[in-house]
Design a protein around this motif. Structure first.
Motif, short mmCIF file in Angstrom:
data_model
loop_
_atom_site.label_atom_id
_atom_site.label_comp_id
_atom_site.label_asym_id
_atom_site.label_seq_id
_atom_site.Cartn_x
_atom_site.Cartn_y
_atom_site.Cartn_z
N THR A 104 22.49 1.48 -2.71
CA THR A 104 22.16 2.66 -1.93
C THR A 104 21.29 2.30 -0.74
OG1 THR A 104 21.18 4.88 -1.96
CG2 THR A 104 20.14 3.22 -3.36
N SER A 139 20.36 9.49 -2.71
CA SER A 139 21.27 10.62 -2.52
C SER A 139 22.71 10.18 -2.31
CB SER A 139 20.81 11.47 -1.34
OG SER A 139 20.75 10.70 -0.15
N GLU A 140 22.93 8.91 -1.98
CA GLU A 140 24.29 8.44 -1.75
C GLU A 140 24.38 6.97 -2.11
OE1 GLU A 140 27.07 7.77 2.12
OE2 GLU A 140 26.31 9.82 1.84
N TRP A 141 25.51 6.59 -2.72
CA TRP A 141 25.72 5.21 -3.16
C TRP A 141 27.03 4.68 -2.60
CZ3 TRP A 141 22.15 2.63 -6.33
CH2 TRP A 141 21.12 3.43 -6.86
N SER A 142 27.15 3.36 -2.57
CA SER A 142 28.37 2.72 -2.07
C SER A 142 28.82 1.65 -3.06
CB SER A 142 28.12 2.08 -0.70
OG SER A 142 27.10 1.09 -0.79
N LYS A 199 32.39 3.61 1.00
CA LYS A 199 31.21 4.34 1.43
C LYS A 199 31.28 5.80 0.95
CE LYS A 199 31.06 1.58 5.70
NZ LYS A 199 31.05 1.65 7.19
N GLU A 200 30.41 6.63 1.49
CA GLU A 200 30.43 8.09 1.29
C GLU A 200 30.38 8.47 -0.18
OE1 GLU A 200 33.90 9.27 3.41
OE2 GLU A 200 32.94 9.07 5.38
N ASN A 201 29.47 7.83 -0.91
CA ASN A 201 29.23 8.14 -2.31
C ASN A 201 30.41 7.83 -3.21
OD1 ASN A 201 26.91 8.79 -3.72
ND2 ASN A 201 27.50 10.93 -4.02
#
Length: 311
Positions: free
Chosen positions: A248, A254-257, A279-281
């Motif tokens: 992250t 709040s968002e992971w890859s 990307k983009e969670n």
């Protein structure tokens, strides 16, 4: 005198240019296609994404979360997932869905298949005729379950992880357990508050000893994993180990890859220079080989599929 200076300058210039070329060659070798093959890092999203998600109804699996796991066996896909619903004092239970094509999924009517213990962020590996599930329990403590049929699971308790000298590791979470088995040795990758990825090993599945008492893969300095990371899966391809891991770039998580690293010994890892892969969670990536193509499934917070550009 002028001629000597000119020759000397020419020699220096050639030397510097050669050194520069050497540096470029070394730098290129570090990220060569042989080290990170195209089929392991380039994927195209399936147009029907997402393929699987929470039921959306007031049931035990209204939502799904964390890493689920997919095995492909005898022409069928098996997806274990963690279901939960909103509210206080809710637990994380284990569900199973199956598919003939890895695209259209059917939940088992007897779900949840295991709900006596908090079970999430799991992975499954088969050794001989036994299925081993390594999962997180409450407070991110790794535990082990076993099964003979992929449906009925028996708890074997929390993993006993120790430092390299045999003393217990410090109290606190040790989660996202990811296991690799080779030549009778079991290797366990785990994280502690997503601060880094540690490696322990065992010969009996009872006691695990750290290979070293600090992470084998650390967060940062790249921005995409500077605030946390955890291993999701390890595979072996052309004599090298590849670890798919989530990271992250956000302090609040709040968002992971989904990202990739390579190793020749499971201890020393090199990150793919063009991370993140997804990307983009789209995180908690699991690579599945069905014999025809490689598919990368992201598992959190819903299941999406990405197809390798080349098998």
């Amino acid at each position: 005198m002028f001629f000597k200076i000119l020759v000397y300058s020419f020699v220096i210039a050639v030397f510097i240019d050669c050194k520069s070329n050497d540096n470029r060659a070394i730098k290129g070798a570090e990220s060569s296609p042989l080290e990170f093959p195209k089929q392991l890092v380039e994927f195209e999203a399936h147009p029907g994404n997402p393929l699987f998600s929470g039921s959306g109804m007031p049931l035990w699996d209204a939502h799904i979360r964390e890493r689920g796991y997919i095995l492909y066996e005898e022409g069928r896909y098996f997806l274990w997932y963690t279901g939960y619903r909103e509210g206080e004092n809710q637990s994380m239970s284990l569900g199973l869905a199956t598919s003939d094509d890895g695209i259209h999924w059917s939940r088992l009517p007897d779900n949840p298949i295991f709900d006596s213990l908090w079970t999430e962020d799991m992975m499954v590996i088969k050794a001989d005729s036994i299925y081993y599930m390594f999962a997180e329990g409450k407070h991110d403590i790794a535990h082990l379950l076993t099964s003979l049929d992929k449906v009925h699971w028996t708890s074997k308790g929390n993993l006993d992880v120790r430092k390299s000298n045999g003393s217990p590791i410090e109290p606190g979470p040790y989660g996202t357990p990811t296991v690799w088995v080779e030549n009778g040795t079991w290797y366990l990758f785990y994280e502690r508050n997503d601060e880094g990825i540690w490696l322990a090993k065992s010969n009996d599945l009872k006691t695990w000893f750290n290979v070293r008492d600090y992470p084998v893969l650390e967060k940062g300095p790249e921005s995409y994993d500077q605030y946390g990371l955890a291993m999701n899966q390890v595979i072996k391809h052309n004599g090298k180990y590849y670890g798919y891991y989530h990271g992250t770039a956000f302090e609040d998580w709040s968002e992971w890859s989904t990202n990739l690293a390579v190793s020749t010994d499971l201890v020393h890892w090199k990150k793919y220079p063009n991370n993140p892969i997804l990307k983009e969670n789209k995180s908690s990536g699991i690579l599945v080989d069905n014999g025809t193509e490689w598919r990368l499934y992201s598992m959190h917070p819903e299941v999406c599929m990405f197809i390798s550009s080349k098998k």
